[in-house]
Design a protein around this motif. Structure first.
Motif, mmCIF file in Angstrom:
data_model
loop_
_atom_site.group_PDB
_atom_site.id
_atom_site.type_symbol
_atom_site.label_atom_id
_atom_site.label_comp_id
_atom_site.label_asym_id
_atom_site.label_seq_id
_atom_site.Cartn_x
_atom_site.Cartn_y
_atom_site.Cartn_z
ATOM 1 N N PRO A 21 0.826 -1.216 0.000
ATOM 2 C CA PRO A 21 0.000 0.000 0.000
ATOM 3 C C PRO A 21 0.859 1.264 0.000
ATOM 4 O O PRO A 21 1.951 1.288 0.576
ATOM 5 N N GLU A 22 0.346 2.284 -0.675
ATOM 6 C CA GLU A 22 1.035 3.575 -0.683
ATOM 7 C C GLU A 22 0.855 4.250 0.677
ATOM 8 O O GLU A 22 -0.139 4.009 1.365
ATOM 9 N N PRO A 23 1.771 5.120 1.055
ATOM 10 C CA PRO A 23 1.571 5.898 2.282
ATOM 11 C C PRO A 23 0.232 6.638 2.200
ATOM 12 O O PRO A 23 -0.114 7.167 1.136
ATOM 13 N N GLY A 24 -0.530 6.612 3.285
ATOM 14 C CA GLY A 24 -1.823 7.288 3.275
ATOM 15 C C GLY A 24 -2.983 6.367 2.940
ATOM 16 O O GLY A 24 -4.146 6.717 3.132
ATOM 17 N N ASP A 25 -2.685 5.167 2.432
ATOM 18 C CA ASP A 25 -3.753 4.203 2.148
ATOM 19 C C ASP A 25 -4.494 3.883 3.448
ATOM 20 O O ASP A 25 -3.868 3.588 4.464
ATOM 21 N N PRO A 26 -5.823 3.953 3.430
ATOM 22 C CA PRO A 26 -6.579 3.728 4.684
ATOM 23 C C PRO A 26 -6.342 2.349 5.305
ATOM 24 O O PRO A 26 -6.539 2.180 6.511
ATOM 25 N N ILE A 27 -5.915 1.389 4.509
ATOM 26 C CA ILE A 27 -5.712 0.050 5.075
ATOM 27 C C ILE A 27 -4.623 0.064 6.150
ATOM 28 O O ILE A 27 -4.608 -0.760 7.046
ATOM 29 N N ILE A 28 -3.727 1.050 6.061
ATOM 30 C CA ILE A 28 -2.644 1.124 7.048
ATOM 31 C C ILE A 28 -3.205 1.305 8.449
ATOM 32 O O ILE A 28 -2.751 0.678 9.411
ATOM 33 N N ASN A 29 -4.245 2.117 8.561
ATOM 34 C CA ASN A 29 -4.824 2.368 9.881
ATOM 35 C C ASN A 29 -5.608 1.183 10.437
ATOM 36 O O ASN A 29 -5.941 1.166 11.617
ATOM 37 N N SER A 30 -5.914 0.213 9.592
ATOM 38 C CA SER A 30 -6.699 -0.932 10.068
ATOM 39 C C SER A 30 -5.824 -1.960 10.793
ATOM 40 O O SER A 30 -6.345 -2.878 11.407
ATOM 41 N N SER A 31 -4.505 -1.814 10.719
ATOM 42 C CA SER A 31 -3.582 -2.778 11.353
ATOM 43 C C SER A 31 -3.888 -4.213 10.934
ATOM 44 O O SER A 31 -3.750 -5.146 11.706
ATOM 45 N N SER A 32 -4.351 -4.381 9.688
ATOM 46 C CA SER A 32 -4.711 -5.722 9.237
ATOM 47 C C SER A 32 -3.980 -6.143 7.968
ATOM 48 O O SER A 32 -4.045 -7.293 7.565
ATOM 49 N N GLN A 33 -3.286 -5.212 7.316
ATOM 50 C CA GLN A 33 -2.579 -5.539 6.071
ATOM 51 C C GLN A 33 -1.242 -6.183 6.403
ATOM 52 O O GLN A 33 -0.334 -5.528 6.906
ATOM 53 N N CYS A 34 -1.138 -7.477 6.133
ATOM 54 C CA CYS A 34 0.121 -8.175 6.390
ATOM 55 C C CYS A 34 0.960 -8.224 5.127
ATOM 56 O O CYS A 34 0.511 -7.853 4.037
ATOM 57 N N THR A 35 2.182 -8.699 5.295
ATOM 58 C CA THR A 35 3.102 -8.802 4.155
ATOM 59 C C THR A 35 2.932 -10.163 3.470
ATOM 60 O O THR A 35 2.051 -10.936 3.827
ATOM 61 N N ASP A 36 3.781 -10.447 2.489
ATOM 62 C CA ASP A 36 3.591 -11.651 1.662
ATOM 63 C C ASP A 36 3.771 -12.961 2.416
ATOM 64 O O ASP A 36 3.209 -13.974 2.029
#
Lengths: 419, 419
Positions: free
Chosen positions: B60-75
Motif C-alpha cells: 500500500p502507498e503511504p496514506g492508504d486507509p488500510i494502514i490504519n486498520s492494522s490488518s494488512q500483512c506482508t507476503d
C-alpha cells in the motif's frame, strides 16, 4: 420480547462492578429492535440454516480412549458470525470442521473469547435433557459483555443449543446408553483480523459437543492451596467465563499435578475462592456447634457464578435446612472464609466434608487439602463421599437423568428431522 | 550454546514469583540438548524451510486507509509447530494465509497465547533495522512459560524473526521510504484440540508483519484513570505479554473512548501502573525540589517489562542525570506512586510532563489525566511534547532509523534471496 427478558435482574447484578456505562451500552445493543432506528440484525435462531454432514462419524464405544481426550466432537456444529456494521448473520448448523482464522484474529492475541460448559444427558427414562440451559445462556451474555464481545438475546442462544442437541443428540447419546452425557461448549471468539488493541469488529459464535470423561472420581480430589499465584482479584474478571481466567492457571495446575495433587485451591489474601475450575464447598461444624454448608460469596465478583453452585445452594436450602433428609440439618452460608479457618476446622475435628462443584467435575469430594506443606485430611463419612455431597449429587443426577421430574431438567424433543 | 544464553539472569528474575518449580521445569525443557537423553526436538532456525508466495501482494502507498486498520500483512509468515511428544517441527517461511484450527483448540477457550510487539525500521541511511530484538525474544520465553506454552531458545526465535524481515523487509519497507516502519508480531498459541483444562499438547508459533499507524500523536493523549476496573494483581500475570492482559481491558477502553479519552490509566489500590497497553512515566519536581523521571517498578510483577521502558530508563540514566543535554538534570526513580501523588503534583505546579511508552505508541505525550471526574492538565513545555520526552524520543528514533549507530539498532542484511 420485553427488555426484561434480555436483561434479567440477575445480569444487571452480575455486571454492576464493571464500568457501569460500558455495560449499559452493551446491553442496550442487545435489546435494540430492528425497527429502522437500528440496522443491526439480532441473533435470530429462527433463521438457522441446516446443512447435514455427508460423512457421518462413528460414535465411540464406552471405554474408547478417545473419550478421555475431550477432543472427539459430534457430526455437527452451530456457527453464527457478528459484524459491528451489520449485526448477526443467520446462524448455521453444519458439519463439524476446522475454523479458518486470520493470523491477526483478535482471539489469538487478546483473548477475546468466552464460553459455557454444559452437558446433555440421556435419561433413564429414555429422554434427552439439558440442565438449566437458561442459566448458562444468561451467563454467556455476562461473559461476552465483560470481554468486549457482542450481545445477544440469551433465549436465542438457548434455541441454537437446543437445535444442536436435537440434531446430534439422538445418534451420539443413544437411548441404549441411559445415564450418559455429552459435553456442550458454546463459545464466542473475536474473529476480526486487526492487531489494534480494541473491541473486535467481528465475532464468531460456535457450539460444539464433545465426549468428556467423568471427572467426579469417587476416591476424592487432592487440592494444593496456592501460595504464590492468584486466580482473580477485585475489579478483575473472575466472575466471567472468559479464557483469561483459565490459561494463566495452567502452570500452577501442572505443578500441582507434578506434586501429586489434582487441582489448585485458589486463595486471595488467604481467603478461599475456587478449586481448580470449580466452586468449592465445605461442610463443617461451626464453633457454636451448628452444621454449616459454606461457600465463597458472589458479591465481590471474584468467583464464577456456577450453575452447579447455584443449584446446590438452592437444593440444600429446600431440602437440608430442616430435618427430614436423614442427616443433621444445615445452615447455608455464602461468606468469605480463609484457609486458616479450614485448617482450624480440620485440626479441631469440626470438618465434616468438602467438595468441588462445577459442570465438568460435577460434585467431586475432596479428600486432602495441602496448606503450608501440610496435608490436611478431609473426612468422607461414606468412604467415597461425604454424606451431604452424596445426597446433593444424587438429587442432581435424578433431575439430570429423569428420575425426578423437575423444571431444571429441560427435555429436548427428538424429532427425526428438523428441516 | 551455554545454558546461560538461554536462561539469562533477567529471565530468572522475571519468573521468580511464579510457582518456582514449574518455572524450573519449563526452563529445563528449553535447555535440553538433543543428545539421546531427550527425544524432544528444539526450535532450530537452521532448519527453516522456505516456500515463497506465487501471488505477491501490492504494497500500500503511504496514506492508504488500510494502514490504519492494522490488518494488512506482508507476503509471508513464519510458522513452527511444537508437540509435547516430539518437540519442535522444522519451522517454515511460507505465504501469508489463514490458520486452520480445530474448534476445540486450546487458544480459543483458555487464552493459551502470548505475543511480542516489535518493529522493523527503514533507516535514513538506507538500512533495515530491528530494535533490541534480543529483549523481545527473551520476554516471549517469559510469557510462554507463564501461560503454559513450550519453551525455546530466544536466539532461535530471533533468527526466525530475522529471516522474516530479510525476506519481506526489502519489498515492504522500500529504501525509497526512509523513516518508516512495519510492525512485527511473533505469536504463540495453544493449537491442541482438546477441551480439558490443561497445558496444551500442541502449540503453534507464528510471526507476521503488518502495517500499523503512527500512534504517537503530537497533540498528546488524554487518559482516564480507572476507578472500578483493575488490570493486574500481585500473583497474577501483569508482567507477561499474554492475551489475558488485553481482552479484559477492552471494555473499559471502549468506555474511556466514548467519554472522549484515548486510553485508561490503570490503577491498583490507587497506585499508578500502566497507561492503556503502555508503560507510564511522569517528570515532576519532587517536594524537595529535584526533577525526577518516575515510573512504576517491576519488582511486584504487575506491569509489563517494556523494551521501550527499559531503553528510556537506560538512556535517561546515561544522558540526563548530569548536565549537558541542555535541560535540568534528572533523578531516575522506579517506585510506586499514586494517582493522589500525580494530582498533587499537578495542583502544586510541580508536574513537568508525562508520557506513555511502548512499541506501538512509542513515546506519546500525555496532556490530560482525568481522575475523580476532574481533568488534570499535564504541561507540555514544547507545545507538542515535553522537553524530556522530546529528547528521549529523538534519541530513540536516531538509533532506530540509523542516525546514531548504536548496539540496540540491529542491522538486517538484505540479501536478494536466502535459499
Amino acid at each position: 420480547m420485553a427488555p426484561s427478558a434480555v436483561t434479567p435482574p440477575h445480569e444487571v447484578q452480575q455486571t454492576a462492578e464493571l464500568t457501569a456505562a460500558a455495560v449499559a451500552h452493551k446491553l442496550a445493543e442487545t435489546t435494540k429492535q430492528p425497527n429502522g432506528q437500528s440496522a443491526l440484525r439480532l441473533l435470530d435462531a429462527s433463521l438457522l440454516k441446516f446443512t447435514k454432514t455427508k460423512t457421518p462419524m462413528t460414535v465411540p464405544e464406552p471405554g474408547d480412549p478417545i473419550i478421555n481426550s475431550s477432543s472427539q466432537c459430534t457430526d455437527h456444529m452451530v456457527t453464527a458470525v457478528w459484524r459491528v456494521s451489520t449485526g448477526w448473520d443467520a446462524p448455521e448448523l453444519k458439519p463439524y470442521g476446522n475454523l479458518s482464522l486470520a493470523p491477526t484474529a483478535s482471539v489469538l492475541h487478546y483473548a477475546t473469547e468466552c464460553f459455557e460448559g454444559m452437558k446433555m444427558y440421556r435419561g433413564y427414562d429414555g429422554k434427552l435433557r439439558l440442565f438449566r440451559p437458561d442459566a448458562n445462556c444468561r451467563r454467556m451474555l455476562t461473559s461476552a459483555t465483560r470481554i468486549a464481545l457482542p450481545g445477544f438475546d440469551p433465549l436465542e442462544l438457548q434455541k441454537l443449543i437446543t437445535a444442536m442437541v436435537t440434531v446430534d443428540g439422538p445418534k451420539w447419546l443413544p437411548k441404549s446408553r441411559p445415564g450418559t452425557f455429552l459435553y456442550l461448549r458454546p463459545t464466542m471468539i473475536g474473529s476480526a483480523g486487526a492487531l489494534g488493541v480494541a473491541a473486535p469488529k467481528e465475532a464468531t459464535l460456535f457450539i460444539i459437543a464433545t465426549f468428556m470423561p467423568k471427572l467426579d472420581q469417587p476416591r476424592g480430589m487432592k487440592l494444593l492451596a496456592s501460595q504464590d499465584s492468584v486466580r482473580a482479584w477485585p475489579g478483575g474478571f473472575g466472575f466471567a467465563k472468559v479464557g483469561a481466567n483459565y490459561g494463566p492457571t495452567l502452570m500452577a495446575n501442572s505443578e500441582a499435578r507434578a506434586r501429586g495433587y489434582d487441582q489448585v485451591l485458589w486463595l486471595l489474601d488467604g481467603v478461599v475462592t475456587e478449586a481448580g475450575a470449580s466452586n468449592f464447598f465445605v461442610v463443617w461444624r461451626s464453633k457454636e456447634g451448628k452444621v454449616q454448608l459454606v461457600t465463597a460469596p458472589l458479591d465481590d465478583k471474584i468467583i464464577l457464578d456456577g450453575v452447579t453452585r447455584r443449584s446446590i445452594l438452592q437444593l440444600a436450602r429446600e431440602r437440608l435446612t430442616s430435618s427430614g433428609a436423614g442427616v443433621e440439618s444445615l445452615e447455608i452460608v455464602e461468606k468469605k472464609f480463609s484457609m486458616e479457618d479450614v485448617a482450624e476446622a480440620v485440626k479441631e475435628g469440626r470438618m465434616i466434608e468438602a467438595f468441588a462443584a462445577g459442570t465438568a467435575y460435577f460434585v467431586c469430594p475432596v479428600c486432602v487439602v495441602s496448606y503450608k506443606n501440610e496435608d490436611l485430611t478431609i473426612p468422607m463419612k461414606l468412604g467415597e463421599t461425604g454424606e451431604y455431597a452424596g445426597l446433593i449429587k444424587t438429587w442432581l443426577m435424578d433431575i439430570m437423568y429423569g428420575r425426578e421430574q423437575h423444571e431444571w431438567g429441560v427435555i429436548i424433543d427428538e424429532k427425526e428431522d428438523l428441516e
